[in-house]
Structure formats: C-alpha cells, structure tokens
Design an enzyme around this catalytic site. Structure first.
Site, PDB file in Angstrom:
ATOM      1  N   GLU A   1      -0.543  -5.376   5.822  1.00 40.01           N
ATOM      2  CA  GLU A   1       0.770  -5.495   5.167  1.00 40.01           C
ATOM      3  C   GLU A   1       1.598  -6.599   5.831  1.00 40.01           C
ATOM      4  O   GLU A   1       2.242  -7.402   5.159  1.00 40.01           O
ATOM      5  CB  GLU A   1       1.511  -4.156   5.233  1.00 40.01           C
ATOM      6  CG  GLU A   1       0.869  -3.082   4.361  1.00 40.01           C
ATOM      7  CD  GLU A   1       1.462  -1.707   4.522  1.00 40.01           C
ATOM      8  OE1 GLU A   1       1.271  -0.885   3.625  1.00 40.01           O
ATOM      9  OE2 GLU A   1       2.114  -1.432   5.545  1.00 40.01           O
TER      10      GLU A   1
ATOM     11  N   ALA B   1       8.044   1.443   2.128  1.00 38.21           N
ATOM     12  CA  ALA B   1       8.400   1.551   3.551  1.00 38.21           C
ATOM     13  C   ALA B   1       8.562   3.027   3.895  1.00 38.21           C
ATOM     14  O   ALA B   1       8.818   3.859   3.020  1.00 38.21           O
ATOM     15  CB  ALA B   1       9.705   0.812   3.836  1.00 38.21           C
ATOM     16  N   ASP B   2       8.409   3.322   5.159  1.00 43.01           N
ATOM     17  CA  ASP B   2       8.678   4.682   5.634  1.00 43.01           C
ATOM     18  C   ASP B   2      10.156   4.837   5.972  1.00 43.01           C
ATOM     19  O   ASP B   2      10.714   5.924   5.849  1.00 43.01           O
ATOM     20  CB  ASP B   2       7.800   4.983   6.855  1.00 43.01           C
ATOM     21  CG  ASP B   2       6.326   4.879   6.493  1.00 43.01           C
ATOM     22  OD1 ASP B   2       5.914   5.529   5.519  1.00 43.01           O
ATOM     23  OD2 ASP B   2       5.603   4.106   7.139  1.00 43.01           O
TER      24      ASP B   2
ATOM     25  N   GLY C   1       3.624   1.741   7.849  1.00 45.96           N
ATOM     26  CA  GLY C   1       2.328   2.102   8.430  1.00 45.96           C
ATOM     27  C   GLY C   1       1.960   3.558   8.231  1.00 45.96           C
ATOM     28  O   GLY C   1       0.928   4.006   8.721  1.00 45.96           O
TER      29      GLY C   1
ATOM     30  N   SER D   1       1.958   5.354  -1.975  1.00 40.94           N
ATOM     31  CA  SER D   1       2.147   6.050  -3.248  1.00 40.94           C
ATOM     32  C   SER D   1       3.169   5.335  -4.135  1.00 40.94           C
ATOM     33  O   SER D   1       3.040   5.348  -5.368  1.00 40.94           O
ATOM     34  CB  SER D   1       2.577   7.494  -2.997  1.00 40.94           C
ATOM     35  OG  SER D   1       3.736   7.528  -2.199  1.00 40.94           O
ATOM     36  N   THR D   2       4.180   4.693  -3.539  1.00 39.94           N
ATOM     37  CA  THR D   2       5.158   3.959  -4.352  1.00 39.94           C
ATOM     38  C   THR D   2       4.521   2.687  -4.908  1.00 39.94           C
ATOM     39  O   THR D   2       4.712   2.350  -6.092  1.00 39.94           O
ATOM     40  CB  THR D   2       6.416   3.622  -3.516  1.00 39.94           C
ATOM     41  OG1 THR D   2       6.796   4.767  -2.748  1.00 39.94           O
ATOM     42  CG2 THR D   2       7.576   3.202  -4.402  1.00 39.94           C
TER      43      THR D   2
ATOM     44  N   GLY E   1       0.753   4.764   5.779  1.00 39.90           N
ATOM     45  CA  GLY E   1      -0.554   4.759   5.108  1.00 39.90           C
ATOM     46  C   GLY E   1      -1.611   3.999   5.902  1.00 39.90           C
ATOM     47  O   GLY E   1      -2.689   3.702   5.383  1.00 39.90           O
TER      48      GLY E   1
ATOM     49  N   THR F   1       0.852  -1.201   0.000  1.00 38.61           N
ATOM     50  CA  THR F   1       0.000   0.000   0.000  1.00 38.61           C
ATOM     51  C   THR F   1       0.881   1.242   0.000  1.00 38.61           C
ATOM     52  O   THR F   1       1.963   1.237   0.597  1.00 38.61           O
ATOM     53  CB  THR F   1      -0.877  -0.005   1.276  1.00 38.61           C
ATOM     54  OG1 THR F   1      -1.718  -1.152   1.245  1.00 38.61           O
ATOM     55  CG2 THR F   1      -1.741   1.251   1.371  1.00 38.61           C
TER      56      THR F   1
HETATM   57  C1  5RP Z   1       1.476   2.051   4.242  1.00 45.44           C
HETATM   58  C2  5RP Z   1       2.940   1.857   4.227  1.00 45.44           C
HETATM   59  C3  5RP Z   1       3.687   2.397   3.058  1.00 45.44           C
HETATM   60  O1  5RP Z   1       4.375   1.359   2.448  1.00 45.44           O
HETATM   61  C4  5RP Z   1       4.643   3.453   3.533  1.00 45.44           C
HETATM   62  O2  5RP Z   1       3.920   4.423   4.272  1.00 45.44           O
HETATM   63  C5  5RP Z   1       5.363   4.110   2.366  1.00 45.44           C
HETATM   64  O3  5RP Z   1       4.452   4.833   1.607  1.00 45.44           O
HETATM   65  P1  5RP Z   1       4.865   5.700   0.364  1.00 45.44           P
HETATM   66  O4  5RP Z   1       5.256   4.760  -0.716  1.00 45.44           O
HETATM   67  O5  5RP Z   1       3.602   6.484   0.039  1.00 45.44           O
HETATM   68  O6  5RP Z   1       5.989   6.607   0.775  1.00 45.44           O
HETATM   69  O7  5RP Z   1       3.533   1.290   5.107  1.00 45.44           O
HETATM   70  O8  5RP Z   1       0.897   1.617   5.439  1.00 45.44           O
END
Ligand code: 5RP
Length: 242
Positions: free
Chosen positions: A122, A102-103, A114, A49-50, A116, A47
């Site tokens: 996940e 991942a963050d 997390g 944007s990536t 998102g 989940t």
């Molecule tokens: C969602 C996540 C996402 O993988 C994480 O927040 C990275 O998101 P993005 O690709 O938008 O930077 O853990 O729960």
C-alpha cells in the site's frame, strides 16, 4: 482540514431514513471514489473491505480505464475476477490517484493502515501516486493516531528486538497470528500489532521507526498521507481535504 458535503445528491441520506450500517457506508464511499478515477489512466488500488466496494464500483467503468496497480494479492484477484487489467508497479511510472481505506485517519490526513496486512505494498503504490484518496466510515476519524493497534511488518528474525523497542516507547506488541501461527504477508514477512501508543507527531514517528533494523514498513502513513478523505457519515458522504 476542510469539510464539504459531497455535491452528488446520491450521496446524501434523507432525514428520517434508518441509519446506514457500516457495510452500507463502505459501499457509499466506495462508489463516491469513482469521481476521482481519471478516464484513460491506470488507477492505484488499495486493500480491505472498503476497497472491495470500490473495486466492485470500478467494474462499472472498467471500459473507461486502462487498468489498475494493486496493493495486494487479494485486491489483484478481485480486480482480475471483474475483468480489470492489473499492471505491475514497475511497469507504471506515475499514477494520478490511489484509492485506499484506513484503520484510522486524523484531521491532517495522517493514517494508520495495515489492518489487512497489506501496508508495505500500500505504501509503495501510494508513493507512486500524485493523490491519495482515503475512503472510510466515520468511526475511523480520530484526534490522535494510536487508538487502533499499529501494524508493523517485520523481518521475522528481528521480531523480538522490534517488540522490545516498542516496549521502550510504552507500547505493547503482539505477533499477529493466523490459524495459530504467525501470519505471513504477501511479502513473506510477519506483522506485529502495537497497542498503547499515542502518535502525536506521525511524521517523526514514521521516520524514526522506519529506520529500526528489521522493520519493513510501519503502518503510520504520514509521508504518504491522504489529500482527500471520503468519509461515510449518518448524513451522507463528507469530503475532507487536507
Ligand atoms: C489493509 C488496510 C486497510 O485499508 C485498512 O485495514 C482498512 O480496512 P477496511 O476497509 O476493511 O476497514 O490498511 O492493509
């Protein structure tokens, strides 16, 4: 950690080219992740944007796969809109690969996830997958987890108690809000975000916090760490293996 530059020339940035935006780096790693999708199989899909870039790329090979197991309502909607069948996690005993963002990710493949709010599903899909391929831009690579606020999904009646337990560890926890009210996850629970932590031993930290009453899922992914990270950098996609 082993670094190799992707062997796919399409993933190199030519010298002198203007720096890519974060969005372009996400597109690049989303496309690069296609090489890990096994034709004829079901793929685990994360989940964010990536991952949205990955889902868009996956649509180009949708006739070669059976479908996907999804980690959120948002990803499910995007997959279905692009004509990719979505299977319930319980219908699928094993996945070869799980692709997610991942963050934060450290040099051993441990992650914080997390941002998102999808961390619980996940972790479930990651746990049923043989390989976790993380897709991220290089801003996500850290020495020690703890720079990004740590998301924790909690059962609402335990929120204050769990926040106090984090305070005892030196962290500051805040309930994540949406439109002025606690955000409600796909699982009907709440999220707290914890700042001020330095997670030097991710495995021990995840094991400990996962046992606190009322914690549904802690956003440290050490037991379900990544084996591969496709990292979008100024010079192209770097492949890190752990
Ligand atoms: C969602 C996540 C996402 O993988 C994480 O927040 C990275 O998101 P993005 O690709 O938008 O930077 O853990 O729960």
């Amino acid at each position: 950690m082993t670094h190799i530059n992707s062997s796919n020339p399409a993933n190199f940035i030519s010298p002198g080219a203007p720096p890519l935006t974060q969005d372009q780096l996400k597109t690049l790693v989303g496309q690069a992740a296609l090489q890990y999708v096994v034709p004829g199989e079901i793929v685990g899909v994360g989940t964010g944007s990536t991952v949205n870039k990955f889902i868009d790329a996956l649509a180009t090979m949708k006739d070669q796969i059976k479908g996907a197991v999804s980690s959120s309502v948002a990803s499910t909607e995007r997959l279905l809109a692009l004509g990719i069948p979505v299977f319930d996690s319980n219908e699928v005993s094993h996945l070869s690969v799980y692709i997610d963002g991942a963050d934060e990710i450290d040099g051993h493949g441990n992650m914080v996830k997390g941002g998102g709010a999808a961390l619980t599903r996940e972790k479930i899909v990651a746990a049923q997958s043989a390989k976790f391929v993380c897709i991220a831009d290089e801003s996500k690579l850290v020495q020690t987890l703890g720079k990004f606020p740590l998301p924790v999904e909690v059962i609402p009646m335990a929120t204050q108690r769990v926040m106090a337990q984090f305070a005892a560890k030196g962290g500051t926890a805040n309930v994540r809000l949406k439109d002025g009210k606690p955000l409600v996850t796909d699982n009907g629970q709440h999220i707290i975000d914890v700042t001020g932590l330095q997670i030097a031993d991710p495995l021990a930290f995840e094991a400990e916090v996962s046992q606190w009453p009322g914690v549904v899922t802690v956003g440290v992914f050490a037991f379900q760490r990544a084996q591969v990270c496709l990292l979008g950098t100024a010079t192209g996609v770097k492949t890190l293996t752990f």
